[in-house]
Design a protein around this motif. Structure first.
Motif: not given
Length: 288
Positions: A166-169, A142-146
């Motif tokens: 970030x991604x769909x179910x 996961x990006x650090x900013x998120x």
């Protein structure tokens, strides 16, 4: 250097000197270029409550988001006293920036009363202690900013289904459940119930539209997607503490015309229904 305001600071709107029933509130810092709608909802609820007899509890609020709010401009809340009846009080609230309305709503308050009691049962889901915080559930890529945003936001959230940041179910459905709480030092539930209910209005706006995304196989990070709240309605059924873990069960009964409708139910740990929520949001997809 002045410390950034907390959610409690922001919800504690203050009277504007020399005015009648007008209040002012600060803004929470955020990563978005516009105000979070839940903040304005909460401030409007508190402002309305400051003009009502404390014995009357906020039981419903219906608001329309008219314009995006500017996080660099203070919010002013003008309250109009529509009616004070034997059991109910009604208030209209306009949230303004630079004299222009960004939200318009009506709040209703009621004295305590006995009556019929029934409620839809909560689903059987794991307790919050059995779920990882969202910032941990996202994983190492996961990006650090998120991750910083998730850890710093005023609402702690633990998804039962996979988070949609970030991604769909991988298994699209039209409903989801999350546990949420506000890690604040709030007054006792009976001391300032308006503040607790306003804090719940703030929290209810965080994930309310996610079932619309989940049902359509989308995520918040879907390239080119545009999502914005259009209106928000909330009904409170019982006193609540916003700083306890609450189960928020949401669903999307329909989506059409670049709009998605979502409904939600807030339960306490004992699975007592505390509040019901509905919101319609604009959801525009990237052009092919």
């Amino acid at each position: 250097m002045t410390d950034a305001p907390t959610l409690l600071d922001v919800l504690d709107v203050r009277p504007v000197p020399g005015t009648a029933d007008t209040f002012s509130g600060a803004n929470l810092p955020d990563w978005r270029p516009r105000l979070f709608g839940g903040q304005v909802l909460g401030q409007a609820a508190v402002a309305a409550g400051r003009t009502v007899d404390p014995d009357r509890a906020l039981h419903s609020f219906h608001g329309y988001f008219l314009r995006p709010g500017d996080p660099d401009v203070a919010v002013h809340l003008a309250v109009e006293r529509l009616r004070d009846g034997r059991s109910f009080s009604a208030r209209r609230v306009q949230a303004l920036q630079d004299g222009v309305p960004i939200l318009s709503g009506i709040a209703s308050f009621q004295t305590a009363a006995e009556g019929l009691e029934h409620a839809e049962a909560a689903p059987d889901v794991p307790d919050p202690e059995d779920l990882a915080p969202d910032e941990e559930a996202m994983g190492g890529a996961t990006p650090a900013r998120l991750l910083e945003h998730l850890a710093a936001r005023p609402v702690q959230i633990r998804h039962v289904e996979p988070p949609l940041y970030l991604t769909p179910d991988p298994h699209p459905v039209d409903r989801q459940s999350v546990w949420l709480r506000l890690p604040l030092d709030l007054p006792g539930r009976d001391d300032d119930q308006v503040l607790h209910r306003a804090a719940l209005a703030y929290a209810s706006d965080v994930t309310i539209l996610e079932p619309v995304l989940r049902r359509s196989g989308l995520a918040w990070a879907t390239p080119g997607i545009s999502v914005a709240s259009l209106d928000h309605a909330m009904w409170w059924h019982h006193p609540a503490r916003a700083d306890d873990w609450l189960l928020f069960v949401t669903a999307s009964p329909a989506a059409s015309g670049a709009r998605g409708l979502a409904t939600g139910r807030l339960y306490d740990r004992e699975r007592r229904l505390l509040a019901t929520v509905a919101q319609e949001g604009m959801l525009r997809l990237p052009r092919p």
